[in-house]
Design an enzyme around this catalytic site. Structure first.
Site, short mmCIF file in Angstrom:
data_model
loop_
_atom_site.label_atom_id
_atom_site.label_comp_id
_atom_site.label_asym_id
_atom_site.label_seq_id
_atom_site.Cartn_x
_atom_site.Cartn_y
_atom_site.Cartn_z
N TYR A 102 0.90 -1.15 -0.09
CA TYR A 102 -0.14 0.03 0.02
C TYR A 102 0.91 0.97 -0.06
O TYR A 102 0.81 2.22 -0.88
CB TYR A 102 -0.80 -0.15 1.28
CG TYR A 102 -1.70 1.23 1.37
CD1 TYR A 102 -2.84 1.55 0.80
CD2 TYR A 102 -1.31 2.22 2.56
CE1 TYR A 102 -3.37 2.45 1.01
CE2 TYR A 102 -1.99 3.34 2.68
CZ TYR A 102 -3.25 3.47 2.01
OH TYR A 102 -3.84 4.77 2.11
N LYS B 253 1.11 4.31 -2.88
CA LYS B 253 0.83 5.48 -2.48
C LYS B 253 1.78 6.54 -2.72
O LYS B 253 1.63 7.80 -3.05
CB LYS B 253 0.08 5.76 -1.18
CG LYS B 253 -1.14 5.13 -1.13
CD LYS B 253 -2.22 5.96 -1.77
CE LYS B 253 -3.78 5.43 -1.30
NZ LYS B 253 -4.75 6.51 -2.09
#
Length: 252
Positions: A158, A162
């Site tokens: 993640y 990002k």
């Protein structure tokens, strides 16, 4: 009474759940015609549309699996056919998988990359062509302090994706200026997953200088700041984290 986003069409991805839904409804309250995108959360997307319409703005739901590259162009075409040219894109849809690095399977890595990084890239490219031709627009990327500033433990896939979205924000701000402004919002602990447990959540809360978690409205108001505030801002990523990124631990 005129509202701040009257006359503008906004596409909000992931608009059926959590933060994406709050963003869709918030833009609608300010007068934007909102395309509420969803993948599987039709009930939440319908509820968001109902709330936006109740506030006096137009809204429609649009389904697409943004992890598929071939879904992007049809989505934009459907939105513009129904509501008009998109002048605001909010890239909010994301996966948030909590898996230790050494246990992260390739499938989780690929899924995070497809939705958190590639989809905003492709969507931004698709809508930006029209924005440039029409002379302007805004792209807002919902990043994360865990990708743009300080990593979260057990969220390597993640956080990496990002971080890629944060880099994309700055790259597009350079390439698409002066017609399009591109900015990012990096939430801290807002709507934390309930499965983390109350003890763990309390530890997180204590690490935040403001000693509280953020609310969806904190993020909505920050997005509205970029859309309706000073126009001499682009390529910026604003952490909304109660000071969490300032926390460095005890002095040596």
């Amino acid at each position: 009474m005129q509202r701040r986003l009257d006359g503008r069409v906004a596409l909000v991805t992931g608009g059926g759940v959590r933060l994406g839904r709050a963003l869709a409804e918030g833009l609608g309250r300010e007068g934007a015609s909102v395309a509420v995108h969803y993948h599987a959360s039709r009930e939440g997307a319908d509820a968001a549309v109902a709330a936006i319409r109740a506030s006096g703005a137009r809204a429609e739901v649009f389904q697409a699996d943004l992890s598929r590259a071939d879904s992007v162009r049809p989505l934009v075409e459907d939105v513009e056919r129904a509501l008009g040219p998109v002048s605001i894109l909010v890239n909010s849809a994301a996966r948030f998988d909590r898996v230790p690095f050494l246990e992260t399977p390739d499938e989780i890595l690929d899924a995070n990359w497809a939705l958190n990084a590639r989809a905003p890239y492709l969507l931004s490219r698709e809508v930006a062509r029209g924005m440039v031709a029409r002379g302007g627009g805004d792209i807002i990327n919902i990043v994360d302090v865990g990708g743009a500033f300080a990593p979260w433990r057990n969220y390597s896939a993640y956080g990496m994706t990002k971080a890629a979205l944060a880099a994309l924000t700055k790259s597009l701000a350079l390439e698409l200026a002066p017609a399009i402004r591109v900015n990012g919002v990096a939430p801290g602990t807002v709507l934390p997953p309930e499965d983390l447990g109350s003890d763990y959540l309390e530890v997180l809360r204590e690490r935040i200088p403001q000693k509280r978690f953020g609310s969806p409205m904190d993020i909505v108001e920050t997005v509205l700041f970029f859309l309706t505030g000073p126009t001499f801002i682009t390529g910026q990523i604003l952490p909304v984290d109660g000071g969490r990124t300032l926390e460095t631990g005890p002095a040596a």
